[in-house]
Design a protein around this motif. Structure first.
Motif, short mmCIF file in Angstrom:
data_model
loop_
_atom_site.label_atom_id
_atom_site.label_comp_id
_atom_site.label_asym_id
_atom_site.label_seq_id
_atom_site.Cartn_x
_atom_site.Cartn_y
_atom_site.Cartn_z
N GLN A 106 0.82 -1.21 0.00
CA GLN A 106 0.00 0.00 0.00
C GLN A 106 0.86 1.26 0.00
O GLN A 106 0.58 2.22 -0.73
N THR A 107 1.93 1.25 0.80
CA THR A 107 2.82 2.41 0.83
C THR A 107 3.49 2.62 -0.52
O THR A 107 3.57 3.74 -1.03
N GLY A 108 3.99 1.53 -1.13
CA GLY A 108 4.63 1.64 -2.43
C GLY A 108 3.69 2.13 -3.51
O GLY A 108 4.06 2.99 -4.32
N LEU A 109 2.49 1.60 -3.53
CA LEU A 109 1.52 2.03 -4.54
C LEU A 109 1.13 3.49 -4.34
O LEU A 109 0.95 4.24 -5.32
N GLY A 110 1.02 3.93 -3.09
CA GLY A 110 0.70 5.33 -2.84
C GLY A 110 1.76 6.28 -3.36
O GLY A 110 1.45 7.32 -3.95
N VAL A 111 3.04 5.92 -3.17
CA VAL A 111 4.13 6.76 -3.67
C VAL A 111 4.11 6.81 -5.19
O VAL A 111 4.30 7.88 -5.80
N ILE A 112 3.88 5.67 -5.83
CA ILE A 112 3.85 5.64 -7.30
C ILE A 112 2.74 6.54 -7.83
O ILE A 112 2.96 7.36 -8.74
N VAL A 113 1.55 6.40 -7.27
CA VAL A 113 0.40 7.16 -7.78
C VAL A 113 0.62 8.66 -7.58
O VAL A 113 0.44 9.47 -8.51
N VAL A 114 1.01 9.07 -6.37
CA VAL A 114 1.18 10.50 -6.09
C VAL A 114 2.30 11.08 -6.93
O VAL A 114 2.16 12.15 -7.55
N ALA A 115 3.45 10.40 -6.97
CA ALA A 115 4.62 10.94 -7.68
C ALA A 115 4.35 11.06 -9.17
O ALA A 115 4.65 12.09 -9.78
N VAL A 116 3.80 10.01 -9.77
CA VAL A 116 3.61 10.03 -11.22
C VAL A 116 2.51 10.99 -11.62
O VAL A 116 2.63 11.70 -12.64
N LEU A 117 1.45 11.08 -10.84
CA LEU A 117 0.38 12.02 -11.17
C LEU A 117 0.88 13.47 -11.10
O LEU A 117 0.61 14.28 -12.00
N LEU A 118 1.62 13.80 -10.04
CA LEU A 118 2.17 15.15 -9.95
C LEU A 118 3.14 15.43 -11.10
O LEU A 118 3.15 16.52 -11.68
N SER A 119 3.98 14.44 -11.44
CA SER A 119 4.95 14.62 -12.52
C SER A 119 4.25 14.82 -13.86
O SER A 119 4.66 15.67 -14.66
N ILE A 120 3.21 14.03 -14.10
CA ILE A 120 2.52 14.12 -15.39
C ILE A 120 1.84 15.48 -15.54
O ILE A 120 1.97 16.14 -16.58
N PHE A 121 1.12 15.91 -14.51
CA PHE A 121 0.41 17.18 -14.63
C PHE A 121 1.37 18.34 -14.83
O PHE A 121 1.17 19.19 -15.70
N ALA A 122 2.44 18.39 -14.03
CA ALA A 122 3.39 19.50 -14.15
C ALA A 122 4.18 19.41 -15.44
O ALA A 122 4.35 20.41 -16.16
N GLY A 123 4.70 18.22 -15.77
CA GLY A 123 5.52 18.07 -16.96
C GLY A 123 4.75 18.30 -18.25
O GLY A 123 5.25 18.94 -19.18
N VAL A 124 3.51 17.78 -18.31
CA VAL A 124 2.70 17.96 -19.51
C VAL A 124 2.33 19.43 -19.70
O VAL A 124 2.40 19.97 -20.81
N ALA A 125 1.94 20.10 -18.64
CA ALA A 125 1.56 21.52 -18.75
C ALA A 125 2.73 22.38 -19.19
O ALA A 125 2.61 23.21 -20.11
N LEU A 126 3.90 22.17 -18.58
CA LEU A 126 5.07 22.97 -18.96
C LEU A 126 5.53 22.65 -20.38
O LEU A 126 5.88 23.55 -21.14
N GLY A 127 5.54 21.38 -20.74
CA GLY A 127 5.96 21.00 -22.09
C GLY A 127 5.03 21.51 -23.16
O GLY A 127 5.47 21.93 -24.24
N LEU A 128 3.72 21.52 -22.87
CA LEU A 128 2.74 22.00 -23.84
C LEU A 128 2.90 23.51 -24.08
O LEU A 128 2.92 23.97 -25.23
N VAL A 129 3.03 24.26 -23.01
CA VAL A 129 3.19 25.72 -23.14
C VAL A 129 4.52 26.06 -23.80
O VAL A 129 4.60 26.91 -24.70
N SER A 130 5.58 25.38 -23.38
CA SER A 130 6.91 25.68 -23.92
C SER A 130 7.01 25.35 -25.40
O SER A 130 7.52 26.14 -26.20
N GLY A 131 6.51 24.19 -25.79
CA GLY A 131 6.61 23.80 -27.19
C GLY A 131 5.69 24.58 -28.11
O GLY A 131 6.03 24.82 -29.27
N TYR A 132 4.54 25.01 -27.62
CA TYR A 132 3.58 25.70 -28.48
C TYR A 132 3.94 27.16 -28.69
O TYR A 132 3.88 27.67 -29.81
N PHE A 133 4.33 27.85 -27.63
CA PHE A 133 4.62 29.28 -27.74
C PHE A 133 6.08 29.57 -28.06
O PHE A 133 6.38 30.55 -28.73
N GLY A 134 7.01 28.73 -27.59
CA GLY A 134 8.43 28.94 -27.88
C GLY A 134 8.94 30.23 -27.26
O GLY A 134 8.49 30.68 -26.19
N GLY A 135 9.94 30.84 -27.90
CA GLY A 135 10.46 32.12 -27.44
C GLY A 135 11.33 32.00 -26.20
O GLY A 135 11.89 30.94 -25.89
#
Length: 354
Positions: A106-135
């Motif tokens: 349960q502890t291991g699964l909780g770390v996986i879910v929290v870490a990957v969800l936070l990484s996906i939301f932050a990484g996808v948002a930053l990558g989308l804005v950075s790649g689309y607008f550039g500059g």
């Protein structure tokens, strides 16, 4: 003139249902895989499924609580060997080893879910804005993500653990400490993938057409670009989940993990079993060590198999006879019928030779 027809025997109803099942993510990859590639994927899915099921049903499977020291017959006793009452024995602290291994999922699964969800939301948002607008924003984010790679994962996890909970972690304190440190390291990986896909997709014709008709940038980013840029995220998720387990175990082994009375964690149990190894007490260290090994192995096998299947150069091929269909015997050729047998095409080639 040679006329070749191909016959099929599937009906519309069953074929449609079978096609829907085969489009599901895991089923589709299983259908694509062959040979040892399929064996690796199946083995990884089985190990991962056992890990997830043990985490979900831990209260029903575990014979005792993760911090339970006694039952109606009295105290368990410390370092007791395996017995019918305690299949894997007890630890130096008097806990049941099997129960703590099961609760640790349960502890291991909780770390996986929290870490990957936070990484996906932050990484996808930053990558989308950075790649689309550039500059200049794109250049700054790229430099920051490159700089993050200079920090070792485990060292960053220790710093975050001390900052969050002072090194004495409760259940959610330990999970957040490990998850946040892993998130900071994983964000650049998702950022790079999404940014590269966004730069490629924004130059496609359908994106240019959407701009011409006056579609807003926000709608283009989320409706057209995001939907096509996130197809490789499941591959990164499976490959990063194993690293999350190892980081959590490393924190516990170094003394920055979760307290044994707050939750079960495999790294903490391995540290407590260090003194037992020299005394010939093996049952306190092997079960949690095997749990880490099998969990990381299962998740890694799934990730590597999906990565191979996503690359056409690494994907195995099925037999040609199974994929090309059946050639009907009613095919009309000069001088007779053409069959798919061993001599069918050879006979046609040799027919006009002297």
């Amino acid at each position: 003139m040679v006329t070749i027809t191909q016959t099929t025997t599937q009906g519309p109803g069953p074929a449609r249902k079978q096609g829907r099942w085969r489009r599901l993510p895991v089923v589709h990859q299983l259908h694509q895989s062959v040979g040892i590639q399929r064996g690796m994927l199946v083995a990884g899915l089985v190990l991962t499924a056992l890990f997830v099921l043990a985490a979900i049903f831990a209260p029903l499977i575990a014979p005792y609580g993760f911090s339970q020291l006694r039952d109606e017959d009295g105290a368990f006793g410390a370092q007791q060997p395996p017995s019918p009452e305690h299949l894997f024995g007890t630890t130096v602290g008097g806990y049941d080893v099997l129960s703590r291994v099961i609760w640790g999922t349960q502890t291991g699964l909780g770390v996986i879910v929290v870490a990957v969800l936070l990484s996906i939301f932050a990484g996808v948002a930053l990558g989308l804005v950075s790649g689309y607008f550039g500059g200049w924003l794109d250049r700054v984010l790229v430099v920051i993500c490159d700089a993050i790679y200079a920090f070792p994962t485990l060292l960053l996890a220790i710093v975050m653990s001390i900052a969050i909970s002072g090194g004495q972690s409760s259940l959610w304190g330990g999970i957040l400490a490990a998850a946040i440190s892993i998130t900071v390291v994983f964000i650049p990986q998702y950022f790079r993938v999404i940014r590269a896909e966004t730069v490629r997709i924004k130059s496609e014709a359908y994106v240019e057409s959407a701009k011409v008709v006056g579609t807003s940038n926000l709608r283009i980013m989320f409706r057209h670009v995001l939907r096509n840029a996130t197809r490789t995220l499941p591959l990164i998720f499976t490959l990063n989940a194993s690293e999350a387990i190892l980081t959590l175990a490393g924190l516990g082994f170094l003394g920055f993990g979760i307290e044994p009375t707050s939750a079960a964690e495999w790294g903490v149990d391995l540290k407590a079993a260090l003194s037992d190894v020299s005394s010939g007490i093996w049952w306190t260290s092997i079960p949690p060590g095997l749990a880490i090994l099998l969990t990381v192995l299962g998740v890694t096998l799934v990730g590597e198999s999906l990565n191979d299947l996503a690359d056409p150069r690494l994907r195995g091929r099925r037999a040609v006879s199974a994929a090309s269909g059946t050639v009907a015997e009613t095919s009309v050729v000069p001088g007779g019928t053409l069959s798919a047998g061993p001599g069918g095409l050879a006979g046609l080639e040799n027919e006009g030779r002297p």
